[in-house]
Write an enzyme that holds these catalytic residues in place. Structure first.
Site, PDB file in Angstrom:
ATOM      1  N   HIS A  12      17.548  66.917 -28.884  1.00  0.00           N
ATOM      2  CA  HIS A  12      16.213  66.337 -28.963  1.00  0.00           C
ATOM      3  C   HIS A  12      15.957  65.494 -27.718  1.00  0.00           C
ATOM      4  CE1 HIS A  12      16.053  66.734 -33.586  1.00  0.00           C
ATOM      5  NE2 HIS A  12      15.327  67.665 -33.024  1.00  0.00           N
ATOM      6  N   THR A  40      14.328  73.175 -22.363  1.00  0.00           N
ATOM      7  CA  THR A  40      14.408  71.946 -21.589  1.00  0.00           C
ATOM      8  C   THR A  40      15.847  71.438 -21.513  1.00  0.00           C
ATOM      9  OG1 THR A  40      12.202  71.417 -22.402  1.00  0.00           O
ATOM     10  CG2 THR A  40      13.375  69.667 -21.277  1.00  0.00           C
ATOM     11  N   GLY A  58      12.708  74.222 -28.096  1.00  0.00           N
ATOM     12  CA  GLY A  58      12.789  74.122 -29.555  1.00  0.00           C
ATOM     13  C   GLY A  58      11.457  74.271 -30.255  1.00  0.00           C
ATOM     14  N   ASP A  63      14.845  77.024 -31.398  1.00  0.00           N
ATOM     15  CA  ASP A  63      15.735  76.766 -32.537  1.00  0.00           C
ATOM     16  C   ASP A  63      15.847  78.014 -33.406  1.00  0.00           C
ATOM     17  OD1 ASP A  63      15.968  74.094 -31.700  1.00  0.00           O
ATOM     18  OD2 ASP A  63      14.293  73.461 -32.952  1.00  0.00           O
ATOM     19  N   ASP A  83      18.113  63.637 -32.948  1.00  0.00           N
ATOM     20  CA  ASP A  83      17.651  62.255 -32.998  1.00  0.00           C
ATOM     21  C   ASP A  83      17.218  61.987 -34.441  1.00  0.00           C
ATOM     22  OD1 ASP A  83      16.502  59.788 -32.782  1.00  0.00           O
ATOM     23  OD2 ASP A  83      15.072  60.327 -31.219  1.00  0.00           O
ATOM     24  N   HIS A  90       8.620  70.269 -35.202  1.00  0.00           N
ATOM     25  CA  HIS A  90       9.245  71.531 -35.593  1.00  0.00           C
ATOM     26  C   HIS A  90      10.423  71.298 -36.548  1.00  0.00           C
ATOM     27  CE1 HIS A  90      11.465  70.109 -32.108  1.00  0.00           C
ATOM     28  NE2 HIS A  90      12.426  70.974 -32.348  1.00  0.00           N
ATOM     29  N   ASP A  93      11.995  74.200 -38.450  1.00  0.00           N
ATOM     30  CA  ASP A  93      12.903  75.039 -37.665  1.00  0.00           C
ATOM     31  C   ASP A  93      14.283  74.398 -37.566  1.00  0.00           C
ATOM     32  OD1 ASP A  93      10.851  76.837 -37.211  1.00  0.00           O
ATOM     33  OD2 ASP A  93      10.367  76.038 -35.232  1.00  0.00           O
ATOM     34  N   ARG A  99      20.590  75.033 -41.945  1.00  0.00           N
ATOM     35  CA  ARG A  99      20.895  75.822 -43.148  1.00  0.00           C
ATOM     36  C   ARG A  99      21.610  77.117 -42.779  1.00  0.00           C
ATOM     37  NH1 ARG A  99      18.605  79.939 -45.595  1.00  0.00           N
ATOM     38  NH2 ARG A  99      16.704  79.851 -44.371  1.00  0.00           N
TER      39      ARG A  99
END
Length: 126
Positions: A12, A40, A58, A63, A83, A90, A93, A99
């Site tokens: 993040h 990024t 992301g 992601d 973070d 998002h 995502d 999961r």
């Protein structure tokens, strides 16, 4: 690409500097793996002279791309410096990626200490 194990690196915005510090401190270990990263984060990791295969950022689907790789067995681990105090548009995502890692038994490190242990474990398998 060689027959290297693949690790995904994600961070993040509030954790990107921490990921870069981790990449620098573990450069020799990470260099033994094929690294993929979200946009990024990956651009920043490239500055450490590690080769990186870039996915989308992301929020734009990176992601999800990485989760798909985990679901089909293409990843040995995901190192995702999250973070936990920030809000992320998002978030669905992010939850889906976590999961998928759980469902498919893919090691997931969400902080530098856990990421280091995962690297050590994977390195012992090389």
């Amino acid at each position: 690409m060689e027959n290297k194990k693949t690790i995904a690196l994600i961070a993040h915005d509030g954790k990107k500097d921490e990921m870069i510090q981790f990449a620098k401190a573990n450069h020799d270990k990470l260099n033994k793996f094929h690294i993929i990263a979200t946009g990024t984060t990956g651009q920043r990791i490239i500055e450490t002279n590690l080769p990186v295969e870039l996915k989308l950022s992301g929020p734009k689907g990176g992601d999800a791309q990485i989760a798909a790789m985990a679901a089909v067995g293409d990843l040995s681990a995901v190192l995702f410096f999250r973070d936990p105090l920030g809000k992320h548009p998002h978030e669905p995502d992010i939850q889906m990626l976590m999961r998928i890692c759980d469902v498919h038994n893919v090691p997931l490190g969400t902080n530098p200490s856990t990421a280091k242990l995962i690297l050590l474990g994977l390195q012992s398998e090389l």
